[in-house]
Scaffold this active site. Sequence first.
Site: not given
Ligand SMILES: *Cc1c(COP(=O)(O)O)cnc(C)c1O
Length: 382
Positions: A42, A262
């Site tokens: 993702k 800044y």
């Molecule tokens: C993002 C996600 C993962 C992967 O999680 P990691 O901690 O990056 O391994 C797995 N399952 C779901 C439902 C997620 O949203």
Amino acid sequence: MKHQNITEACSSRLRIHLGAIRANYQAIAARVAPARSGAVVKANAYGLGVVRVAPALYREGCRHFFVAQLNEAVTLARAIGADATIFILNGIDPGSEADCAERGFIPVLNSHSQITRWRELARTKGKPLPAALQIDSGMSRLGLPPADAIALAQDPDLPREIDLTLLMTHLACSDEPEHPANRAQLDAFDAIRAHFPTVPASIANSGGTFLPGDFHCDIARPGVALYGVDLAPDVAGLRPVVELEARVVQIRDINAGIGVGYGLTYRAPAPRRLATIAIGYADGWPRSLSGVGAAWHRSVRLPIVGRVSMDSMTVDISALPTDALAEGNFVELLGPAQSLADVARDAGTIAYEILTQLGPRHARIIVDDDGVLEFTAPGERI
Ligand SMILES: *Cc1c(COP(=O)(O)O)cnc(C)c1O
């Protein structure tokens, strides 16, 4: 050489080691066997570029891919073989059911409204549609409450409308192996699984793959561990995946009492040699590193002084020999001296956030173990 010019003409460069991603996938796959390992890609493979990362995982034998949104699934589908299964973790947005079904993606049904809309589509098509079902085993984020899942299992119309291909849940505390919530969630999930005896199951994200074998079920869903975030350094031995460098724009010497950046939040306690580095919060280098984080050069820590700006920050290079760094040289931000976890700790966040924010402003160099695969110039789509 064209490629050479692209890396020369950049302020910062991100090196992505595909070979390390492949090795990390194999290490996790071996760890969870006989369960199979999928991959969570993702958010553009956590910002690293799904069109490069996913085919590399596919070639390693990965056939279960997880994205968050339909548009991510569309991009992913073009990059991998048609025999792979693509799950959409957030399920289906209202109105996109038909598109999702036609493209053959598997929505993770999280709520009653998602289930109802998927079943309606199935009835109009006159055939069951494949879907995953998420159970809320205790995180209170996505998924059906256990009692509702049991009621669904007992619904006699369900098999005519939904072809359940995966039952899944997500752990709230998998990064804390000793946390009692892990076992409690597993027990709650197992109780639901008993009502769906023929459906494959999935619990483990990256952290879950380091929990005992009963957490691995049929399919693991690692994300961040593939991208080199070593969650359990003692046992894991995962390879780091990214290296980030940025260029020195200017070097100056300042006297005691002079302010920097800044708000002039830093004032030199004594004469100092400073370098202004071409990276800032618009590059995904968090502003919260102001006065806390560091760049590195030849294993010497160069503390960030004053605030991180949008496109630059200033580091104290007084610890280096005078001729060690010149304008136009690169300093290390992520690499052997400083990991994603180090930067996340200094920034008061998690490695996931650092990784996913490394945006298109960096030149990207994708390397596999046998050499350079591709350059992407700054600002180009990744
Ligand atoms: C993002 C996600 C993962 C992967 O999680 P990691 O901690 O990056 O391994 C797995 N399952 C779901 C439902 C997620 O949203």
